[in-house]
Scaffold this active site. Structure first.
Site, PDB file in Angstrom:
ATOM      1  N   CYS A 117       1.038  -1.357  -0.061  1.00  0.00           N
ATOM      2  CA  CYS A 117      -0.014  -0.105   0.051  1.00  0.00           C
ATOM      3  C   CYS A 117       0.800   1.514  -0.100  1.00  0.00           C
ATOM      4  O   CYS A 117       0.826   2.097  -0.631  1.00  0.00           O
ATOM      5  CB  CYS A 117      -0.859  -0.442   1.133  1.00  0.00           C
ATOM      6  SG  CYS A 117      -1.751   1.159   1.530  1.00  0.00           S
ATOM      7  N   CYS A 118       1.861   1.611   0.855  1.00  0.00           N
ATOM      8  CA  CYS A 118       2.846   3.070   0.646  1.00  0.00           C
ATOM      9  C   CYS A 118       4.099   3.097  -0.527  1.00  0.00           C
ATOM     10  O   CYS A 118       4.111   3.897  -0.881  1.00  0.00           O
ATOM     11  CB  CYS A 118       3.671   2.936   2.188  1.00  0.00           C
ATOM     12  SG  CYS A 118       2.226   2.222   3.598  1.00  0.00           S
ATOM     13  N   CYS A 200      -1.228   8.569   6.890  1.00  0.00           N
ATOM     14  CA  CYS A 200      -2.748   8.004   5.913  1.00  0.00           C
ATOM     15  C   CYS A 200      -3.730   7.924   7.621  1.00  0.00           C
ATOM     16  O   CYS A 200      -3.684   7.024   8.497  1.00  0.00           O
ATOM     17  CB  CYS A 200      -2.610   6.939   5.277  1.00  0.00           C
ATOM     18  SG  CYS A 200      -1.802   7.416   4.019  1.00  0.00           S
ATOM     19  N   CYS A 203      -3.754   4.057   8.703  1.00  0.00           N
ATOM     20  CA  CYS A 203      -3.162   3.444   9.756  1.00  0.00           C
ATOM     21  C   CYS A 203      -1.382   4.211  10.724  1.00  0.00           C
ATOM     22  O   CYS A 203      -1.207   4.197  10.935  1.00  0.00           O
ATOM     23  CB  CYS A 203      -1.590   3.811   8.581  1.00  0.00           C
ATOM     24  SG  CYS A 203      -1.812   1.897   7.173  1.00  0.00           S
ATOM     25  N   CYS A 226       7.669   4.626   6.026  1.00  0.00           N
ATOM     26  CA  CYS A 226       6.302   4.232   4.847  1.00  0.00           C
ATOM     27  C   CYS A 226       7.455   3.198   3.645  1.00  0.00           C
ATOM     28  O   CYS A 226       7.258   2.822   2.633  1.00  0.00           O
ATOM     29  CB  CYS A 226       6.165   5.245   4.209  1.00  0.00           C
ATOM     30  SG  CYS A 226       6.912   6.723   3.967  1.00  0.00           S
TER      31      CYS A 226
END
Length: 244
Positions: A117-118, A200, A203, A226
Site C-alpha cells: 500500500c505504501c 494516512c 494507519c 513508509c
C-alpha cells in the site's frame, strides 16, 4: 576502480556544512546541490522546515504526496500553511489511478499488505516526482524513532546519486516546539488530539503518554517507515557512502 561509484564533485563542498545551524545549512547547501525539492507531508512539525525554506526561496519546489488516504485536517492544513508562508510551487503528487484500480480498487490494501500500500501510494509517486532533481530536503529527525537514531545531515542515494539533506537531523522535540513558538507558526490541528506523527488516516492512531512519537504509525505491526527513505529495500542513515 571498475564498478565503483565515484562521488559527484559537490560532495566535498557539502561536508563542511553538515554542522552548521539548520537555517544556515539549508541556505548554503541548496545552491551547491543543484536542482533541489523539499518533500513535505505537512504533518505535525512540517511548519518548521517549510518556514526555513520560505526564508530562502518561496519558489523552491515543495512536493506534497496526497496518498488519497490522508486526514481531511492534513489537506486543509496543507492549503492554509502554504498560503501562510507564501510558498509558490507546491506540487501535489497522487498515486497512479490505473495502478490504484488494479491493485487497490476498494482502498483496503492497507489491511492485508501495508508495504504494498505504501509502495503504491507513496514510494512510486515520489519516485516520479523526484525525477530530474539533484537532491531533496527531508524533515527526518533522530529522536523520532530507533530507525532514525543514526541519521546524518547529508546522505547520498547510491542508486540514483541524488543527495538528501536532513537539516533537522539533530533537533529535539523541544527544539521543534521552540521554533514553532518563536515564529508563531500554525500547528497541525491533530497534534492537540494526540497525534505527534501523522500519516494516512487508516494507519495512524493517537499516541499514549510515554510512547515513541511514531508509535501511532502502523500500530500493531513491525512496520516503522513508509519506504520513501529506503533505496533497494535498505534504510539510508547508516550507509558508509553517505556524504557526511
Amino acid at each position: 576502480m571498475k564498478g565503483m561509484k565515484m562521488p559527484a564533485p559537490h560532495d566535498d563542498l557539502l561536508r563542511p556544512l553538515a554542522h552548521l545551524p539548520a537555517p544556515d545549512f539549508l541556505a548554503r547547501a541548496v545552491p551547491r546541490v543543484g536542482k533541489v525539492a523539499m518533500v513535505s507531508s505537512f504533518g505535525a512539525d512540517s511548519a518548521v522546515l517549510l518556514h526555513m525554506v520560505a526564508q530562502i526561496d518561496r519558489a523552491l519546489p515543495v512536493i506534497f504526496i496526497d496518498t488519497l488516504a490522508l486526514f481531511p485536517e492534513t489537506l486543509a492544513y496543507q492549503r492554509d500553511l502554504a498560503q501562510h508562508l507564501g510558498l509558490r510551487d507546491i506540487r501535489h503528487v497522487t498515486p497512479d489511478r490505473g495502478a490504484l484500480f488494479t491493485h487497490d480498487p476498494d482502498a483496503l490494501l492497507h489491511l492485508s499488505d501495508r508495504e504494498s500500500c505504501c509502495q503504491l501510494r507513496k514510494v512510486e509517486p515520489l519516485a516520479r516526482a523526484l525525477h530530474g532533481f539533484d537532491g531533496w530536503i527531508t524533515g527526518r529527525k533522530r529522536y523520532q524513532a530507533e530507525t532514525r537514531a543514526s541519521l546524518l545531515p547529508i546522505e547520498r542515494e547510491p542508486e540514483t546519486g541524488r543527495i538528501r539533506l536532513n537539516p533537522l537531523a539533530a533537533w529535539t522535540a523541544a527544539d521543534i516546539a521552540a521554533y514553532l513558538d518563536r515564529h508563531a507558526l500554525p500547528r497541525h490541528p491533530l497534534v492537540t488530539r494526540g497525534y505527534p506523527s501523522i500519516g494516512c488516516q487508516p494507519c495512524t492512531s493517537p499516541v499514549r503518554s510515554g510512547e515513541d512519537p511514531r508509535a501511532g504509525r502502523w500500530r500493531g505491526s513491525a512496520k516503522t517507515e513508509c519506504g520513501i527513505h529506503f533505496t533497494g529495500g535498505m534504510m539510508h542513515p547508516d550507509r558508509k557512502d553517505s556524504a557526511a
